[in-house]
Design an enzyme around this catalytic site. Sequence first.
Site, PDB file in Angstrom:
ATOM      1  CE  LYS A   1      61.515  -0.755  28.029  1.00 46.81           C
ATOM      2  NZ  LYS A   1      61.907   0.148  27.035  1.00 46.81           N
TER       3      LYS A   1
ATOM      4  CD  GLN B   1      60.995   0.805  23.183  1.00 45.98           C
ATOM      5  OE1 GLN B   1      60.700   0.747  24.528  1.00 45.98           O
ATOM      6  NE2 GLN B   1      62.201   0.329  22.755  1.00 45.98           N
TER       7      GLN B   1
ATOM      8  CG  ASP C   1      63.287   5.607  28.653  1.00 47.78           C
ATOM      9  OD1 ASP C   1      63.811   4.522  29.214  1.00 47.78           O
ATOM     10  OD2 ASP C   1      62.647   5.416  27.632  1.00 47.78           O
TER      11      ASP C   1
END
Length: 291
Positions: free
Chosen positions: A52, A96, A119
């Site tokens: 990412k 994460q 997200d």
Amino acid sequence: MQLLDGVGTAQRIQDRIREEAAALIPQRGRAPHLAAVLVGEDPASQVYVGSKVKTCEALGFGSTLIRRNAHTSEAELLQIIRELNADPEIDGILVQLPLPKHISENAIINAIDPAKDVDGFHPVSQGNMVLGQPTYLPATPFGIQLLLAEYGIDVSGKHAVVIGRSNIVGTPMSILLSRSGTGGNATVTLTHSRTQNLKELCLQADIIVAAIGKPRFVTADMVKEGAIVIDVGINRIEDASRKSGSRLVGDVDFDAVFPKCSYITPVPKGVGPMTICGLMMNTLKAWKAGA
């Protein structure tokens, strides 16, 4: 049969993202900026976050990577989120997953400002998705929609079977496929570990989305001729022929299923790159919304 190439498709979309951002940076005064938070030393998580960050650099985005060890407290992590929420230079925040067991994932996700929830996991984002209102879509289902669109695959009127009901992939995927509008209008059956007639349902499916987290779970006798198969699974299995001693496989028995499909995603290089693509699309959207 045709492979749905996640790598090449993601590159084409990212080229468009880079061009759009570059055109707007002069008037915005800065580039889009994504902050990633990584807690612990999980090898897979480190690879995902690294990808990412690398993609941000390739797109001309700013990126901040905040690393903390596995003993970091929930209170400490919540304070990091509060600081990122308050930072006007940060457009998107991702934490994460998975987190260490002593930290509540729900508490952390709920603490993220919905305006920076790139997200797409916050309850506000999920609620807007269910209602069909503008929001940040969960990155993996969003990426799958982008992949299907790039290949000109119209899901309208088709029967889709989604295997797995997680809040990250399965449930939002079922909603996006079924809702009205572009990329939707499918008839969707959401299945899971308690579904009793899974094979029969899959054999009726025009589209199968496998996101159950079990290696090679979907076998050839579960797939009808001409079906479209989207394999979300990333499973590491032992393989003595490899120097590493292991290799990645999906939730689909690829070699056996491939000859029956009209389209299928490989593992790796299928859904994974598209997930990052969806994340970058959301980050660009958050940056533009902050104008």
